[in-house]
Design a protein around this motif. Structure first.
Motif, short mmCIF file in Angstrom:
data_model
loop_
_atom_site.label_atom_id
_atom_site.label_comp_id
_atom_site.label_asym_id
_atom_site.label_seq_id
_atom_site.Cartn_x
_atom_site.Cartn_y
_atom_site.Cartn_z
N ASP A 1 149.65 26.39 -63.83
CA ASP A 1 150.42 25.19 -63.71
C ASP A 1 149.83 24.47 -62.54
O ASP A 1 148.75 24.55 -62.04
N PRO A 2 150.29 23.24 -62.60
CA PRO A 2 149.72 22.24 -61.53
C PRO A 2 149.60 22.61 -60.09
O PRO A 2 148.54 22.28 -59.41
N THR A 3 150.66 23.33 -59.53
CA THR A 3 150.27 23.82 -58.38
C THR A 3 149.21 24.77 -57.93
O THR A 3 148.54 24.67 -57.04
N SER A 4 149.21 25.70 -59.08
CA SER A 4 148.04 26.84 -58.74
C SER A 4 146.93 25.78 -59.11
O SER A 4 145.57 26.23 -58.45
N THR A 5 146.87 24.80 -59.95
CA THR A 5 145.47 24.17 -60.31
C THR A 5 145.15 23.42 -58.95
O THR A 5 143.99 23.41 -58.48
N GLN A 6 146.07 22.74 -58.38
CA GLN A 6 145.63 22.02 -56.97
C GLN A 6 145.26 22.95 -56.08
O GLN A 6 144.20 22.68 -55.30
N PHE A 7 145.84 24.18 -55.92
CA PHE A 7 145.07 25.18 -54.95
C PHE A 7 143.70 25.47 -55.13
O PHE A 7 142.88 25.59 -54.37
N ILE A 8 143.52 25.83 -56.65
CA ILE A 8 142.27 26.10 -56.79
C ILE A 8 141.26 24.93 -56.51
O ILE A 8 140.13 25.15 -56.18
N GLU A 9 141.42 23.84 -57.01
CA GLU A 9 140.64 22.48 -56.90
C GLU A 9 140.41 22.46 -55.30
O GLU A 9 139.22 22.15 -54.91
N ASP A 10 141.45 22.79 -54.45
CA ASP A 10 141.15 22.50 -52.95
C ASP A 10 140.03 23.43 -52.79
O ASP A 10 139.22 23.52 -51.69
N LEU A 11 140.30 24.73 -53.22
CA LEU A 11 139.29 25.89 -53.23
C LEU A 11 138.11 25.69 -53.41
O LEU A 11 137.04 26.09 -52.60
N LEU A 12 137.65 24.85 -54.59
CA LEU A 12 136.39 24.68 -55.01
C LEU A 12 135.87 23.68 -54.12
O LEU A 12 134.43 23.76 -53.92
N VAL A 13 136.44 22.67 -53.54
CA VAL A 13 135.97 21.64 -52.79
C VAL A 13 135.56 22.32 -51.73
O VAL A 13 134.42 21.85 -51.04
N ARG A 14 136.13 23.17 -51.09
CA ARG A 14 135.73 24.07 -49.90
C ARG A 14 134.46 24.96 -50.21
O ARG A 14 133.41 25.08 -49.52
N LEU A 15 134.48 25.39 -51.35
CA LEU A 15 133.36 26.42 -51.76
C LEU A 15 132.10 25.67 -51.91
O LEU A 15 130.92 26.38 -51.70
N LYS A 16 132.25 24.37 -52.16
CA LYS A 16 130.68 23.63 -52.69
C LYS A 16 130.10 23.65 -51.35
O LYS A 16 128.80 23.06 -51.40
N GLU A 17 130.51 23.84 -50.02
CA GLU A 17 129.78 23.77 -48.88
C GLU A 17 128.54 24.78 -49.01
O GLU A 17 127.59 24.60 -48.54
N ASP A 18 129.14 25.96 -49.66
CA ASP A 18 128.01 27.02 -49.75
C ASP A 18 127.47 27.33 -51.08
O ASP A 18 126.49 28.07 -51.05
N TYR A 19 128.17 27.02 -51.97
CA TYR A 19 127.78 27.44 -53.39
C TYR A 19 127.50 26.11 -54.30
O TYR A 19 128.02 25.10 -54.29
N THR A 20 126.75 26.46 -55.34
CA THR A 20 126.42 25.66 -56.35
C THR A 20 127.55 25.81 -57.62
O THR A 20 127.59 26.96 -57.89
#
Lengths: 319, 251
Positions: B179-198
Protein backbone atom coordinates in the motif's frame (compact mmCIF):
# COMPACT_ATOMS: atom_id res chain seq x y z
CA UNK A 1 -29.66 -13.08 -14.12
CA UNK A 2 -29.83 -16.56 -15.52
CA UNK A 3 -29.49 -17.83 -19.02
CA UNK A 4 -32.44 -20.06 -18.28
CA UNK A 5 -34.68 -17.06 -17.81
CA UNK A 6 -37.41 -17.09 -20.37
CA UNK A 7 -39.37 -14.04 -21.27
CA UNK A 8 -39.44 -10.85 -19.28
CA UNK A 9 -39.51 -11.15 -15.51
CA UNK A 10 -42.58 -9.80 -13.76
CA UNK A 11 -42.22 -6.41 -12.11
CA UNK A 12 -40.58 -6.64 -8.73
CA UNK A 13 -43.03 -6.42 -5.85
CA UNK A 14 -45.86 -6.44 -8.30
CA UNK A 15 -48.16 -9.43 -8.26
CA UNK A 16 -48.23 -12.51 -6.09
CA UNK A 17 -45.37 -14.99 -5.75
CA UNK A 18 -45.79 -18.21 -7.67
CA UNK A 19 -46.66 -19.12 -11.20
CA UNK A 20 -47.52 -16.55 -13.76
CA UNK A 21 -48.05 -17.04 -17.43
CA UNK A 22 -45.46 -15.51 -19.74
CA UNK A 23 -45.53 -14.62 -23.34
CA UNK A 24 -43.98 -18.02 -24.17
CA UNK A 25 -46.64 -19.71 -22.13
CA UNK A 26 -44.17 -21.32 -19.68
CA UNK A 27 -44.96 -20.68 -16.03
CA UNK A 28 -42.45 -18.39 -14.32
CA UNK A 29 -41.60 -17.78 -10.72
CA UNK A 30 -41.09 -14.38 -9.13
CA UNK A 31 -37.43 -14.23 -10.24
CA UNK A 32 -38.44 -14.70 -13.82
CA UNK A 33 -37.05 -18.24 -14.06
CA UNK A 34 -38.95 -21.13 -15.53
CA UNK A 35 -40.73 -23.04 -12.79
CA UNK A 36 -40.42 -26.34 -14.64
CA UNK A 37 -36.64 -26.03 -15.16
CA UNK A 38 -36.18 -24.88 -11.61
CA UNK A 39 -38.09 -27.88 -10.30
CA UNK A 40 -36.09 -30.24 -12.46
CA UNK A 41 -32.80 -28.71 -11.31
CA UNK A 42 -33.76 -29.08 -7.67
CA UNK A 43 -34.78 -32.70 -8.12
CA UNK A 44 -31.54 -33.50 -9.90
CA UNK A 45 -29.56 -31.88 -7.13
CA UNK A 46 -31.37 -33.95 -4.54
CA UNK A 47 -30.80 -37.19 -6.46
CA UNK A 48 -27.06 -36.63 -6.78
CA UNK A 49 -26.78 -35.64 -3.16
CA UNK A 50 -28.49 -38.91 -2.29
CA UNK A 51 -26.13 -40.95 -4.45
CA UNK A 52 -23.05 -39.35 -2.91
CA UNK A 53 -24.36 -39.79 0.60
CA UNK A 54 -25.13 -43.46 -0.05
CA UNK A 55 -21.62 -44.03 -1.32
CA UNK A 56 -20.12 -42.43 1.76
CA UNK A 57 -22.41 -44.36 4.07
CA UNK A 58 -21.63 -47.64 2.30
CA UNK A 59 -17.97 -47.50 3.33
CA UNK A 60 -18.67 -46.26 6.83
CA UNK A 61 -21.46 -48.73 7.56
CA UNK A 62 -19.42 -51.65 6.29
CA UNK A 63 -16.47 -50.64 8.42
CA UNK A 64 -18.69 -50.23 11.46
CA UNK A 65 -20.28 -53.63 10.91
CA UNK A 66 -16.89 -55.25 10.56
CA UNK A 67 -15.51 -53.60 13.68
CA UNK A 68 -18.64 -54.45 15.63
CA UNK A 69 -18.44 -58.11 14.57
CA UNK A 70 -14.78 -58.40 15.44
CA UNK A 71 -14.95 -56.61 18.74
CA UNK A 72 -17.96 -58.67 19.80
CA UNK A 73 -16.21 -61.88 18.88
CA UNK A 74 -13.07 -60.87 20.76
CA UNK A 75 -14.82 -60.03 24.02
CA UNK A 76 -13.56 -62.29 26.76
CA UNK A 77 -10.51 -63.25 24.77
CA UNK A 78 -8.67 -59.96 24.50
CA UNK A 79 -7.02 -59.41 27.86
CA UNK A 80 -3.60 -58.77 29.35
CA UNK A 81 -2.80 -62.48 29.32
CA UNK A 82 -3.50 -62.57 25.58
CA UNK A 83 -1.08 -59.73 24.99
CA UNK A 84 1.69 -61.24 27.09
CA UNK A 85 1.48 -64.91 26.12
CA UNK A 86 3.24 -66.82 23.43
CA UNK A 87 1.14 -68.76 20.92
CA UNK A 88 -0.16 -72.16 21.91
CA UNK A 89 -2.11 -74.98 20.34
CA UNK A 90 -4.71 -74.55 23.10
CA UNK A 91 -6.91 -71.56 22.32
CA UNK A 92 -7.26 -70.58 26.00
CA UNK A 93 -3.50 -70.29 26.38
CA UNK A 94 -2.75 -68.73 22.99
CA UNK A 95 -1.28 -65.22 23.03
CA UNK A 96 -0.02 -62.70 20.57
CA UNK A 97 3.23 -61.61 22.16
CA UNK A 98 5.66 -63.13 19.67
CA UNK A 99 3.70 -61.81 16.67
CA UNK A 100 3.46 -58.35 18.21
CA UNK A 101 7.19 -58.32 18.91
CA UNK A 102 7.88 -59.63 15.41
CA UNK A 103 5.69 -56.95 13.85
CA UNK A 104 7.38 -54.17 15.82
CA UNK A 105 10.83 -55.47 14.92
CA UNK A 106 9.97 -55.78 11.23
CA UNK A 107 8.25 -52.44 10.98
CA UNK A 108 10.93 -50.63 12.93
CA UNK A 109 13.61 -52.03 10.67
CA UNK A 110 11.54 -51.34 7.56
CA UNK A 111 11.02 -47.73 8.58
CA UNK A 112 14.72 -47.35 9.32
CA UNK A 113 15.62 -48.62 5.85
CA UNK A 114 12.83 -47.30 3.65
CA UNK A 115 12.31 -43.74 4.95
CA UNK A 116 15.89 -42.46 4.56
CA UNK A 117 16.33 -44.12 1.17
CA UNK A 118 12.94 -42.88 0.03
CA UNK A 119 13.57 -39.26 1.05
CA UNK A 120 17.06 -39.35 -0.44
CA UNK A 121 15.71 -40.65 -3.75
CA UNK A 122 12.94 -38.07 -3.86
CA UNK A 123 15.43 -35.29 -3.10
CA UNK A 124 17.73 -36.45 -5.86
CA UNK A 125 14.91 -36.67 -8.40
CA UNK A 126 13.35 -33.33 -7.48
CA UNK A 127 16.35 -31.20 -6.66
CA UNK A 128 19.40 -32.63 -8.38
CA UNK A 129 18.56 -34.69 -11.45
CA UNK A 130 18.01 -32.67 -14.56
CA UNK A 131 14.35 -32.72 -15.37
CA UNK A 132 13.30 -34.09 -18.71
CA UNK A 133 16.47 -36.06 -19.40
CA UNK A 134 15.89 -39.57 -20.61
CA UNK A 135 17.45 -41.08 -17.49
CA UNK A 136 15.31 -39.17 -15.00
CA UNK A 137 12.18 -39.90 -16.98
CA UNK A 138 13.05 -43.59 -17.06
CA UNK A 139 13.57 -43.63 -13.29
CA UNK A 140 10.34 -41.73 -12.74
CA UNK A 141 8.24 -44.08 -14.86
CA UNK A 142 9.75 -47.12 -13.20
CA UNK A 143 9.07 -45.84 -9.71
CA UNK A 144 5.45 -45.17 -10.61
CA UNK A 145 5.15 -48.64 -12.11
CA UNK A 146 6.76 -50.28 -9.10
CA UNK A 147 4.07 -48.76 -6.88
CA UNK A 148 1.56 -50.88 -8.75
CA UNK A 149 3.37 -54.23 -8.58
CA UNK A 150 1.47 -56.80 -6.48
CA UNK A 151 3.05 -57.41 -3.09
CA UNK A 152 3.47 -61.12 -3.70
CA UNK A 153 5.88 -60.31 -6.53
CA UNK A 154 8.03 -58.40 -4.06
CA UNK A 155 7.92 -61.54 -1.93
CA UNK A 156 9.42 -63.55 -4.80
CA UNK A 157 12.07 -60.87 -5.31
CA UNK A 158 12.91 -60.84 -1.61
CA UNK A 159 13.19 -64.61 -1.58
CA UNK A 160 15.61 -64.60 -4.48
CA UNK A 161 17.70 -61.60 -3.47
CA UNK A 162 17.73 -61.39 0.32
CA UNK A 163 16.87 -64.86 1.61
CA UNK A 164 18.92 -66.86 -0.89
CA UNK A 165 21.16 -64.38 -2.73
CA UNK A 166 22.48 -62.38 0.19
CA UNK A 167 22.13 -65.32 2.55
CA UNK A 168 20.10 -63.53 5.19
CA UNK A 169 17.86 -66.60 5.48
CA UNK A 170 14.34 -66.48 6.85
CA UNK A 171 15.18 -63.63 9.15
CA UNK A 172 13.56 -60.38 10.24
CA UNK A 173 16.18 -58.60 8.12
CA UNK A 174 15.01 -60.37 4.95
CA UNK A 175 11.41 -59.52 5.77
CA UNK A 176 12.18 -55.88 6.52
CA UNK A 177 14.22 -55.47 3.34
CA UNK A 178 11.41 -57.00 1.30
CA UNK A 179 8.81 -54.73 2.89
CA UNK A 180 11.13 -51.77 2.31
CA UNK A 181 11.19 -52.53 -1.40
CA UNK A 182 7.42 -52.81 -1.32
CA UNK A 183 6.80 -49.40 0.22
CA UNK A 184 9.73 -47.45 -1.25
CA UNK A 185 7.85 -46.40 -4.40
CA UNK A 186 4.99 -45.01 -2.32
CA UNK A 187 7.35 -43.13 -0.02
CA UNK A 188 9.30 -41.73 -2.97
CA UNK A 189 6.22 -40.58 -4.87
CA UNK A 190 4.58 -38.92 -1.86
CA UNK A 191 7.87 -37.30 -0.83
CA UNK A 192 8.28 -35.97 -4.37
CA UNK A 193 4.83 -34.45 -4.22
CA UNK A 194 5.68 -32.84 -0.89
CA UNK A 195 8.95 -31.46 -2.29
CA UNK A 196 7.15 -30.11 -5.35
CA UNK A 197 4.81 -28.18 -3.06
CA UNK A 198 7.65 -26.03 -1.70
CA UNK A 199 7.05 -22.57 -3.19
CA UNK A 200 9.67 -21.49 -5.71
CA UNK A 201 9.75 -18.06 -4.04
CA UNK A 202 11.15 -19.57 -0.84
CA UNK A 203 13.86 -21.45 -2.68
CA UNK A 204 14.72 -18.31 -4.63
CA UNK A 205 14.89 -16.32 -1.41
CA UNK A 206 17.34 -18.83 -0.03
CA UNK A 207 19.53 -18.99 -3.13
CA UNK A 208 19.55 -15.21 -3.42
CA UNK A 209 21.23 -15.06 0.00
CA UNK A 210 24.23 -16.88 -1.37
CA UNK A 211 23.32 -20.19 0.16
CA UNK A 212 24.30 -23.47 -1.46
CA UNK A 213 21.89 -26.07 -2.75
CA UNK A 214 22.34 -28.43 0.16
CA UNK A 215 21.91 -25.59 2.67
CA UNK A 216 18.74 -24.58 0.86
CA UNK A 217 17.49 -28.13 1.08
CA UNK A 218 18.14 -28.40 4.82
CA UNK A 219 17.14 -24.80 5.56
CA UNK A 220 13.95 -24.38 3.56
CA UNK A 221 12.98 -27.35 1.41
CA UNK A 222 12.97 -30.13 3.99
CA UNK A 223 11.40 -28.16 6.86
CA UNK A 224 8.63 -27.01 4.55
CA UNK A 225 7.92 -30.42 3.04
CA UNK A 226 8.46 -32.54 6.17
CA UNK A 227 4.77 -32.83 7.15
CA UNK A 228 3.90 -34.19 3.72
CA UNK A 229 6.90 -36.50 3.61
CA UNK A 230 6.22 -37.92 7.07
CA UNK A 231 2.53 -38.42 6.41
CA UNK A 232 3.29 -40.37 3.25
CA UNK A 233 6.00 -42.38 4.95
CA UNK A 234 3.91 -43.36 7.95
CA UNK A 235 0.92 -44.30 5.84
CA UNK A 236 3.24 -46.49 3.78
CA UNK A 237 4.55 -48.05 6.99
CA UNK A 238 0.99 -48.81 8.10
CA UNK A 239 0.45 -50.55 4.83
CA UNK A 240 3.55 -52.66 5.38
CA UNK A 241 2.26 -53.54 8.84
CA UNK A 242 -0.80 -55.19 7.36
CA UNK A 243 1.05 -57.17 4.70
CA UNK A 244 1.14 -60.95 5.00
CA UNK A 245 1.69 -62.28 1.48
CA UNK A 246 5.28 -61.21 0.78
CA UNK A 247 6.39 -62.20 4.28
CA UNK A 248 4.95 -65.69 3.91
CA UNK A 249 7.12 -66.10 0.84
CA UNK A 250 10.29 -64.80 2.44
CA UNK A 251 9.77 -67.22 5.28
CA UNK A 252 8.00 -65.60 8.21
CA UNK A 253 6.88 -68.53 10.35
CA UNK A 254 3.30 -69.29 11.33
CA UNK A 255 4.13 -70.46 14.82
CA UNK A 256 6.90 -68.84 16.82
CA UNK A 257 7.12 -69.74 20.46
CA UNK A 258 9.92 -67.35 21.39
CA UNK A 259 10.71 -63.66 21.11
CA UNK A 260 13.12 -62.45 18.41
CA UNK A 261 16.36 -61.07 19.87
CA UNK A 262 18.17 -59.84 16.76
CA UNK A 263 17.37 -58.99 13.13
CA UNK A 264 18.70 -62.39 12.11
CA UNK A 265 16.13 -64.36 14.16
CA UNK A 266 13.11 -66.03 12.66
CA UNK A 267 9.82 -64.33 13.37
CA UNK A 268 6.17 -64.00 12.67
CA UNK A 269 4.00 -60.91 12.30
CA UNK A 270 0.44 -60.05 13.30
CA UNK A 271 -1.31 -60.64 9.95
CA UNK A 272 0.34 -64.03 9.53
CA UNK A 273 -0.47 -65.03 13.09
CA UNK A 274 -4.09 -64.03 12.52
CA UNK A 275 -4.20 -65.93 9.25
CA UNK A 276 -2.77 -68.94 11.03
CA UNK A 277 -5.45 -68.82 13.74
CA UNK A 278 -8.35 -68.40 11.34
CA UNK A 279 -7.32 -71.55 9.51
CA UNK A 280 -7.45 -73.70 12.64
CA UNK A 281 -10.41 -76.11 12.85
CA UNK A 282 -11.32 -75.33 16.48
CA UNK A 283 -14.14 -72.83 16.86
CA UNK A 284 -12.39 -71.10 19.76
CA UNK A 285 -9.50 -70.00 17.59
CA UNK A 286 -11.88 -67.73 15.65
CA UNK A 287 -12.22 -65.71 18.84
CA UNK A 288 -8.47 -65.68 19.29
CA UNK A 289 -8.13 -64.40 15.72
CA UNK A 290 -10.65 -61.63 16.42
CA UNK A 291 -8.64 -60.57 19.43
CA UNK A 292 -5.55 -60.49 17.22
CA UNK A 293 -7.33 -58.36 14.64
CA UNK A 294 -8.29 -55.85 17.32
CA UNK A 295 -4.63 -55.62 18.35
CA UNK A 296 -3.56 -55.09 14.74
CA UNK A 297 -6.18 -52.39 14.17
CA UNK A 298 -5.22 -50.58 17.37
CA UNK A 299 -1.59 -50.67 16.27
CA UNK A 300 -2.50 -49.25 12.85
CA UNK A 301 -4.62 -46.50 14.34
CA UNK A 302 -1.77 -45.63 16.69
CA UNK A 303 0.71 -45.19 13.84
CA UNK A 304 -1.78 -43.12 11.90
CA UNK A 305 -2.32 -40.93 14.94
CA UNK A 306 1.43 -40.48 15.24
CA UNK A 307 1.47 -39.43 11.59
CA UNK A 308 -1.16 -36.79 12.23
CA UNK A 309 0.55 -35.52 15.37
CA UNK A 310 3.91 -35.26 13.61
CA UNK A 311 2.33 -33.42 10.73
CA UNK A 312 0.69 -30.92 13.04
CA UNK A 313 3.88 -30.43 15.00
CA UNK A 314 5.91 -29.58 11.91
CA UNK A 315 3.12 -27.47 10.48
CA UNK A 316 3.02 -25.36 13.62
CA UNK A 317 6.74 -24.94 13.49
CA UNK A 318 6.51 -23.63 9.93
CA UNK A 319 3.58 -21.28 10.49
CA UNK B 1 30.45 8.79 -9.51
CA UNK B 2 32.57 5.68 -9.59
CA UNK B 3 31.23 2.82 -11.63
CA UNK B 4 30.15 -0.34 -9.84
CA UNK B 5 29.08 -2.56 -12.70
CA UNK B 6 29.97 -2.18 -16.38
CA UNK B 7 27.39 -3.63 -18.69
CA UNK B 8 29.01 -4.27 -22.07
CA UNK B 9 27.17 -5.74 -25.03
CA UNK B 10 25.09 -8.13 -22.99
CA UNK B 11 22.75 -10.48 -24.84
CA UNK B 12 20.47 -13.05 -23.28
CA UNK B 13 18.32 -15.85 -24.63
CA UNK B 14 15.52 -18.00 -23.21
CA UNK B 15 15.91 -20.86 -25.68
CA UNK B 16 15.28 -19.12 -29.02
CA UNK B 17 13.78 -15.99 -27.49
CA UNK B 18 16.24 -13.12 -27.65
CA UNK B 19 15.31 -11.43 -24.36
CA UNK B 20 18.13 -8.92 -23.92
CA UNK B 21 19.76 -7.23 -26.90
CA UNK B 22 23.18 -5.64 -26.77
CA UNK B 23 22.83 -3.82 -23.46
CA UNK B 24 25.57 -1.34 -22.70
CA UNK B 25 25.60 1.09 -19.76
CA UNK B 26 27.40 1.74 -16.48
CA UNK B 27 25.81 1.33 -13.07
CA UNK B 28 27.23 3.97 -10.72
CA UNK B 29 28.31 3.14 -7.19
CA UNK B 30 26.30 4.15 -4.09
CA UNK B 31 23.29 5.36 -5.96
CA UNK B 32 19.94 4.13 -7.20
CA UNK B 33 19.55 3.05 -10.79
CA UNK B 34 15.93 2.60 -11.90
CA UNK B 35 14.99 0.13 -14.61
CA UNK B 36 11.72 1.14 -16.25
CA UNK B 37 9.75 -0.07 -19.24
CA UNK B 38 6.65 -2.07 -20.15
CA UNK B 39 6.12 -5.60 -18.85
CA UNK B 40 8.05 -8.34 -20.60
CA UNK B 41 10.77 -6.06 -21.92
CA UNK B 42 13.64 -7.68 -19.99
CA UNK B 43 14.03 -5.59 -16.82
CA UNK B 44 13.66 -8.51 -14.43
CA UNK B 45 15.68 -10.75 -16.74
CA UNK B 46 18.53 -8.25 -16.55
CA UNK B 47 18.19 -7.96 -12.78
CA UNK B 48 18.30 -11.72 -12.37
CA UNK B 49 21.32 -11.91 -14.64
CA UNK B 50 23.18 -9.73 -12.15
CA UNK B 51 23.06 -12.43 -9.47
CA UNK B 52 22.65 -15.32 -11.87
CA UNK B 53 19.19 -16.31 -10.67
CA UNK B 54 18.39 -17.11 -14.30
CA UNK B 55 20.62 -20.16 -13.95
CA UNK B 56 17.66 -22.07 -12.55
CA UNK B 57 15.74 -21.70 -15.79
CA UNK B 58 16.81 -24.42 -18.22
CA UNK B 59 17.82 -23.42 -21.73
CA UNK B 60 19.02 -19.89 -21.00
CA UNK B 61 22.20 -18.43 -22.47
CA UNK B 62 24.04 -15.14 -22.01
CA UNK B 63 26.90 -13.45 -23.83
CA UNK B 64 28.77 -10.20 -23.33
CA UNK B 65 30.33 -8.72 -20.22
CA UNK B 66 28.92 -7.74 -16.87
CA UNK B 67 32.04 -6.51 -15.12
CA UNK B 68 31.84 -6.40 -11.35
CA UNK B 69 35.09 -6.10 -9.36
CA UNK B 70 37.13 -6.93 -12.45
CA UNK B 71 35.28 -10.16 -13.01
CA UNK B 72 32.68 -11.02 -15.60
CA UNK B 73 29.53 -12.10 -13.75
CA UNK B 74 28.30 -13.93 -16.82
CA UNK B 75 31.32 -16.22 -17.20
CA UNK B 76 30.95 -19.77 -16.03
CA UNK B 77 33.88 -19.84 -13.65
CA UNK B 78 32.25 -17.31 -11.33
CA UNK B 79 31.22 -18.92 -8.05
CA UNK B 80 27.52 -18.03 -8.04
CA UNK B 81 27.13 -18.73 -4.33
CA UNK B 82 29.86 -16.21 -3.56
CA UNK B 83 28.44 -13.76 -6.09
CA UNK B 84 25.01 -13.84 -4.47
CA UNK B 85 26.53 -13.13 -1.07
CA UNK B 86 27.73 -9.82 -2.49
CA UNK B 87 24.77 -9.05 -4.75
CA UNK B 88 21.58 -9.39 -2.73
CA UNK B 89 18.05 -9.48 -4.07
CA UNK B 90 14.62 -8.42 -2.86
CA UNK B 91 11.66 -9.86 -4.74
CA UNK B 92 8.42 -8.43 -5.97
CA UNK B 93 6.25 -10.40 -3.58
CA UNK B 94 7.50 -10.42 0.03
CA UNK B 95 8.83 -13.93 0.57
CA UNK B 96 9.92 -14.31 4.19
CA UNK B 97 10.67 -17.86 5.30
CA UNK B 98 7.93 -19.42 7.42
CA UNK B 99 10.23 -19.12 10.43
CA UNK B 100 10.58 -16.58 13.21
CA UNK B 101 11.58 -12.98 12.47
CA UNK B 102 14.94 -13.66 14.12
CA UNK B 103 15.57 -16.82 12.09
CA UNK B 104 14.73 -14.97 8.90
CA UNK B 105 17.38 -12.34 9.48
CA UNK B 106 20.15 -14.76 10.43
CA UNK B 107 19.29 -17.30 7.75
CA UNK B 108 22.15 -16.28 5.49
CA UNK B 109 24.87 -15.35 8.01
CA UNK B 110 24.26 -18.50 10.06
CA UNK B 111 24.99 -20.55 6.98
CA UNK B 112 28.18 -18.65 6.35
CA UNK B 113 29.81 -19.30 9.66
CA UNK B 114 28.43 -16.70 12.07
CA UNK B 115 27.66 -18.97 15.00
CA UNK B 116 28.00 -17.04 18.26
CA UNK B 117 24.69 -16.02 19.76
CA UNK B 118 25.98 -12.55 20.69
CA UNK B 119 27.18 -11.86 17.14
CA UNK B 120 23.88 -13.03 15.72
CA UNK B 121 21.91 -10.88 18.16
CA UNK B 122 23.93 -7.84 17.14
CA UNK B 123 23.49 -8.62 13.49
CA UNK B 124 19.73 -8.96 13.88
CA UNK B 125 19.45 -5.60 15.59
CA UNK B 126 21.71 -3.87 13.10
CA UNK B 127 19.94 -5.29 10.05
CA UNK B 128 16.46 -4.61 11.38
CA UNK B 129 17.47 -1.06 12.26
CA UNK B 130 18.85 -0.53 8.77
CA UNK B 131 15.57 -1.76 7.35
CA UNK B 132 13.59 0.50 9.75
CA UNK B 133 11.85 -2.49 11.25
CA UNK B 134 13.57 -2.69 14.63
CA UNK B 135 11.06 -0.64 16.60
CA UNK B 136 8.15 -2.71 15.35
CA UNK B 137 9.89 -6.08 15.54
CA UNK B 138 12.12 -5.96 18.61
CA UNK B 139 9.44 -7.42 20.86
CA UNK B 140 8.24 -10.08 18.44
CA UNK B 141 11.52 -11.50 17.23
CA UNK B 142 10.36 -15.02 18.00
CA UNK B 143 7.02 -14.66 16.33
CA UNK B 144 6.55 -16.17 12.89
CA UNK B 145 7.37 -13.80 10.06
CA UNK B 146 4.11 -14.80 8.41
CA UNK B 147 2.18 -12.86 11.05
CA UNK B 148 3.71 -9.54 9.92
CA UNK B 149 1.91 -7.21 7.54
CA UNK B 150 2.89 -7.10 3.88
CA UNK B 151 4.97 -3.95 4.29
CA UNK B 152 6.72 -5.33 7.35
CA UNK B 153 7.39 -8.60 5.54
CA UNK B 154 9.03 -6.73 2.69
CA UNK B 155 11.20 -4.73 5.10
CA UNK B 156 12.09 -8.03 6.80
CA UNK B 157 13.18 -9.36 3.41
CA UNK B 158 15.34 -6.26 2.99
CA UNK B 159 16.80 -6.79 6.48
CA UNK B 160 17.47 -10.42 5.65
CA UNK B 161 19.31 -9.29 2.56
CA UNK B 162 21.28 -6.58 4.42
CA UNK B 163 22.35 -9.08 7.08
CA UNK B 164 24.62 -10.62 4.45
CA UNK B 165 26.38 -7.26 4.20
CA UNK B 166 26.11 -7.17 0.44
CA UNK B 167 27.56 -4.66 -1.94
CA UNK B 168 24.78 -4.37 -4.48
CA UNK B 169 21.03 -4.62 -3.86
CA UNK B 170 18.74 -5.82 -6.63
CA UNK B 171 15.11 -4.89 -6.14
CA UNK B 172 12.43 -6.35 -8.37
CA UNK B 173 9.40 -4.09 -7.98
CA UNK B 174 9.74 -4.21 -4.20
CA UNK B 175 6.70 -2.02 -3.56
CA UNK B 176 4.26 -3.22 -6.20
CA UNK B 177 2.45 -5.49 -3.73
CA UNK B 178 2.31 -2.83 -0.99
CA UNK B 179 0.00 0.00 0.00
CA UNK B 180 1.10 3.65 -0.42
CA UNK B 181 2.19 4.05 3.21
CA UNK B 182 4.45 1.01 3.14
CA UNK B 183 5.71 2.11 -0.27
CA UNK B 184 6.64 5.51 1.15
CA UNK B 185 8.40 3.78 4.02
CA UNK B 186 10.46 1.61 1.72
CA UNK B 187 11.31 4.49 -0.60
CA UNK B 188 12.67 6.50 2.35
CA UNK B 189 14.58 3.42 3.36
CA UNK B 190 16.13 3.04 -0.10
CA UNK B 191 17.19 6.67 -0.19
CA UNK B 192 19.00 6.13 3.12
CA UNK B 193 20.52 2.83 1.98
CA UNK B 194 22.09 4.31 -1.11
CA UNK B 195 24.64 6.01 1.13
CA UNK B 196 26.26 2.60 1.49
CA UNK B 197 24.87 0.39 -1.22
CA UNK B 198 24.54 0.32 -4.97
CA UNK B 199 20.88 -0.25 -5.72
CA UNK B 200 19.19 -1.39 -8.92
CA UNK B 201 15.43 -1.19 -8.82
CA UNK B 202 12.84 -2.38 -11.32
CA UNK B 203 9.72 -0.29 -11.07
CA UNK B 204 6.49 0.33 -12.95
CA UNK B 205 5.88 3.41 -10.91
CA UNK B 206 7.25 6.41 -12.85
CA UNK B 207 6.97 8.76 -9.89
CA UNK B 208 8.93 6.32 -7.80
CA UNK B 209 11.73 6.20 -10.36
CA UNK B 210 11.72 9.99 -10.56
CA UNK B 211 11.68 10.42 -6.78
CA UNK B 212 14.47 8.11 -5.72
CA UNK B 213 16.82 7.26 -8.55
CA UNK B 214 19.94 8.96 -9.92
CA UNK B 215 20.08 7.02 -13.17
CA UNK B 216 17.31 5.55 -15.26
CA UNK B 217 17.41 2.88 -17.94
CA UNK B 218 14.41 2.65 -20.23
CA UNK B 219 13.90 -0.89 -21.50
CA UNK B 220 11.81 -1.73 -24.54
CA UNK B 221 11.55 -5.14 -26.17
CA UNK B 222 14.85 -6.31 -24.72
CA UNK B 223 16.82 -3.19 -25.63
CA UNK B 224 17.86 -0.24 -23.53
CA UNK B 225 16.37 2.60 -25.55
CA UNK B 226 17.73 5.28 -23.29
CA UNK B 227 20.04 5.45 -20.30
CA UNK B 228 21.08 8.52 -18.38
CA UNK B 229 20.47 10.86 -15.47
CA UNK B 230 16.96 10.43 -14.17
CA UNK B 231 16.33 14.18 -14.13
CA UNK B 232 17.46 14.43 -17.73
CA UNK B 233 15.29 11.53 -18.89
CA UNK B 234 12.19 12.71 -17.08
CA UNK B 235 12.52 16.35 -18.09
CA UNK B 236 13.67 16.06 -21.67
CA UNK B 237 14.10 12.55 -22.97
CA UNK B 238 16.14 12.31 -26.14
CA UNK B 239 14.06 9.46 -27.51
CA UNK B 240 10.40 10.24 -28.29
CA UNK B 241 9.35 6.69 -27.29
CA UNK B 242 10.86 7.21 -23.83
CA UNK B 243 9.05 10.48 -23.50
CA UNK B 244 5.74 8.90 -24.51
CA UNK B 245 6.20 6.02 -22.04
CA UNK B 246 7.13 8.27 -19.14
CA UNK B 247 4.19 10.55 -19.71
CA UNK B 248 1.90 7.53 -19.67
CA UNK B 249 0.83 7.49 -23.27
CA UNK B 250 1.59 3.77 -23.71
CA UNK B 251 2.81 0.72 -21.77
Amino acid sequence: MSRLAIGTPPEAGNGPAGEQPTRYGAPQNRFGNSVRLNQRRKTKNRIYQGILLTSTLFAIVMLALLLFQIVRSSIGWLDWKFLTSLPSRFPEKAGILSALAGSLWTIGLTAGIAIPIGIATALYLEEYSKEGTRLSRLIQINISNLAGVPSIVYGMLGLAVFVRGAGFGRSILSGALTLSLLILPVIIVTAQEALKSVPLSLKEASYALGVSKWQTITGVVLPFSMPGILTGAILAISRAMGEAAPLIIVGAAGYVAFLPKSPMDSYTVLPIQIFNWTSRPQEAFQHVASAGIVVLIVLLLTTNTIAILLRNKYQNRMD
Amino acid sequence: MAVKVNVEHVDFWYGDLHALKDLTFDVPEKSITALIGPSGCGKTTFLKLMNRMNDFIPGTRATGKLIYHDRNIISYDVDVVELRMKIGMVFQKPNPFPKSVYENVIYGPKRHGVKRKADLDLLVEKSLRQASLWDEAKDILNRSAMTLSGGQQQRLCIARCLAMEPDVLLMDEPTSALDPTSTQFIEDLLVRLKEDYTILIVTHNMQQAARISEKTAFFLLGEVIEFGDTREIFLNAKNPTTERYISGRFG
